[in-house]
Scaffold this active site. Structure first.
Site, PDB file in Angstrom:
ATOM      1  N   ARG A   5      36.255  41.297  27.514  1.00 30.71           N
ATOM      2  CA  ARG A   5      37.559  41.210  26.852  1.00 30.71           C
ATOM      3  C   ARG A   5      38.513  40.340  27.696  1.00 30.71           C
ATOM      4  O   ARG A   5      39.274  39.537  27.150  1.00 30.71           O
ATOM      5  CB  ARG A   5      38.155  42.607  26.660  1.00 30.71           C
TER       6      ARG A   5
ATOM      7  N   ARG B  21      42.297  53.709  35.214  1.00 31.04           N
ATOM      8  CA  ARG B  21      42.497  54.096  33.801  1.00 31.04           C
ATOM      9  C   ARG B  21      41.438  55.104  33.361  1.00 31.04           C
ATOM     10  O   ARG B  21      41.725  56.026  32.601  1.00 31.04           O
ATOM     11  CB  ARG B  21      42.471  52.834  32.910  1.00 31.04           C
TER      12      ARG B  21
ATOM     13  N   LYS C   5      38.781  51.120  20.355  1.00 30.80           N
ATOM     14  CA  LYS C   5      39.827  51.692  19.488  1.00 30.80           C
ATOM     15  C   LYS C   5      40.617  50.589  18.783  1.00 30.80           C
ATOM     16  O   LYS C   5      40.857  50.648  17.587  1.00 30.80           O
ATOM     17  CB  LYS C   5      40.817  52.555  20.306  1.00 30.80           C
TER      18      LYS C   5
ATOM     19  N   ARG D  99      47.956  60.559  24.800  1.00 36.14           N
ATOM     20  CA  ARG D  99      47.132  60.333  25.984  1.00 36.14           C
ATOM     21  C   ARG D  99      47.021  61.587  26.846  1.00 36.14           C
ATOM     22  O   ARG D  99      46.309  61.578  27.836  1.00 36.14           O
ATOM     23  CB  ARG D  99      47.769  59.281  26.886  1.00 36.14           C
TER      24      ARG D  99
ATOM     25  N   ARG E  62      44.682  40.685  30.240  1.00 41.42           N
ATOM     26  CA  ARG E  62      45.714  41.677  30.494  1.00 41.42           C
ATOM     27  C   ARG E  62      45.767  41.974  31.987  1.00 41.42           C
ATOM     28  O   ARG E  62      44.745  41.921  32.671  1.00 41.42           O
ATOM     29  CB  ARG E  62      45.348  42.979  29.764  1.00 41.42           C
TER      30      ARG E  62
HETATM   31  P1  AMP Z   1      46.096  50.591  26.222  1.00 41.49           P
HETATM   32  O1  AMP Z   1      46.413  49.264  25.624  1.00 41.49           O
HETATM   33  O2  AMP Z   1      46.061  51.704  25.198  1.00 41.49           O
HETATM   34  O3  AMP Z   1      44.853  50.566  27.066  1.00 41.49           O
HETATM   35  O4  AMP Z   1      47.307  50.949  27.193  1.00 41.49           O
HETATM   36  C1  AMP Z   1      47.607  50.142  28.301  1.00 41.49           C
HETATM   37  C2  AMP Z   1      48.526  50.897  29.247  1.00 41.49           C
HETATM   38  O5  AMP Z   1      49.751  51.214  28.572  1.00 41.49           O
HETATM   39  C3  AMP Z   1      47.990  52.240  29.725  1.00 41.49           C
HETATM   40  O6  AMP Z   1      47.117  52.124  30.831  1.00 41.49           O
HETATM   41  C4  AMP Z   1      49.297  52.944  30.086  1.00 41.49           C
HETATM   42  O7  AMP Z   1      49.835  52.467  31.302  1.00 41.49           O
HETATM   43  C5  AMP Z   1      50.214  52.488  28.971  1.00 41.49           C
HETATM   44  N1  AMP Z   1      50.121  53.392  27.811  1.00 41.49           N
HETATM   45  C6  AMP Z   1      49.651  53.092  26.566  1.00 41.49           C
HETATM   46  N2  AMP Z   1      49.718  54.150  25.764  1.00 41.49           N
HETATM   47  C7  AMP Z   1      50.247  55.159  26.504  1.00 41.49           C
HETATM   48  C8  AMP Z   1      50.543  56.519  26.245  1.00 41.49           C
HETATM   49  N3  AMP Z   1      50.306  57.080  25.042  1.00 41.49           N
HETATM   50  N4  AMP Z   1      51.078  57.255  27.258  1.00 41.49           N
HETATM   51  C9  AMP Z   1      51.325  56.719  28.456  1.00 41.49           C
HETATM   52  N5  AMP Z   1      51.043  55.453  28.779  1.00 41.49           N
HETATM   53  C10 AMP Z   1      50.500  54.671  27.811  1.00 41.49           C
END
Ligand code: AMP
Length: 191
Positions: A127, A147, A13, A88, A136
């Site tokens: 990554r 996740r 994404k 999400r 990360r």
């Molecule tokens: P991502 O970079 O999109 O993989 O997000 C990393 C982490 O941020 C996720 O595992 C969640 O803990 C938090 N996070 C990101 N976007 C959301 C969202 N829309 N709702 C809740 N938690 C989020």
């Protein structure tokens, strides 16, 4: 153009969103990036989110809905925006519908990146190796398993949610990066 990129962690994404930023001038609204910035800055939101993010859970809906609501009307979103990692779950999707409606905005399309799940572990491992400044905190096997579990329970139902709204398109997320981008461009040309 207002679109959502939907897909599990590691589906590509972020990579595709960045391509759309450079090709079309849309803004990338990644809640994950914004939350990581908040953690790095040590803000209240960051303090609240850090442990939750590290273990791979979702931060509270009101936090991310508030962040997005503040961003969609910013000047850099004038040409359009890509929601990356938001919504999400169904509650966030409903909040987004309401928010856009109140602002007189409308989603143009939701693009789902379809991937082979067992390959996501290799992608995330890759990554983690390539991330400048170190991996990360959630790019490890334990957090990724969590996740993915969260994705299936809470995020995957959005495929039906947007399918029912008639705005869902799917692309093969296992293709080469440029081939995925080409599929996305074709969709954007049609909507
Ligand atoms: P991502 O970079 O999109 O993989 O997000 C990393 C982490 O941020 C996720 O595992 C969640 O803990 C938090 N996070 C990101 N976007 C959301 C969202 N829309 N709702 C809740 N938690 C989020």
């Amino acid at each position: 153009m207002k679109l959502i990129l939907l897909g599990p962690p590691g589906a590509g994404k972020g990579t595709q969103a960045q391509k759309l930023v450079s090709d079309y001038g849309y803004a990338q609204l990644s809640t994950g990036d914004m939350l990581r910035a908040a953690v790095a800055a040590g803000s209240e939101v960051g303090k609240q989110a850090k442990d939750i993010m590290d273990r791979g859970d979702l931060v509270p809906d009101e936090v991310v809905v508030g962040i997005i609501s503040d961003r969609v009307e910013a000047p850099d979103c004038a040409k359009g925006f890509i929601l990356d990692g938001f919504p999400r779950n169904t509650a966030q999707a409903e909040a987004l519908d309401k928010m856009l409606d109140e602002k007189g905005m409308k989603l143009d399309t939701v693009i789902s990146l379809e991937v082979v799940e067992k390959d996501l572990f290799d992608r995330i491992e890759q990554r983690a190796k390539e991330t400048v400044g170190g991996p990360r905190a959630d790019d490890n096997v334990k957090a990724l398993k969590k996740r993915l579990e969260v994705y299936h329970e809470q995020t995957a139902p959005l495929i039906k949610y947007y399918g029912d709204q008639g705005v869902l398109k799917t692309v093969d997320g296992m293709a080469q990066i440029d081939a995925v981008s080409a599929q996305i461009s074709d969709i954007l040309a049609e909507v």
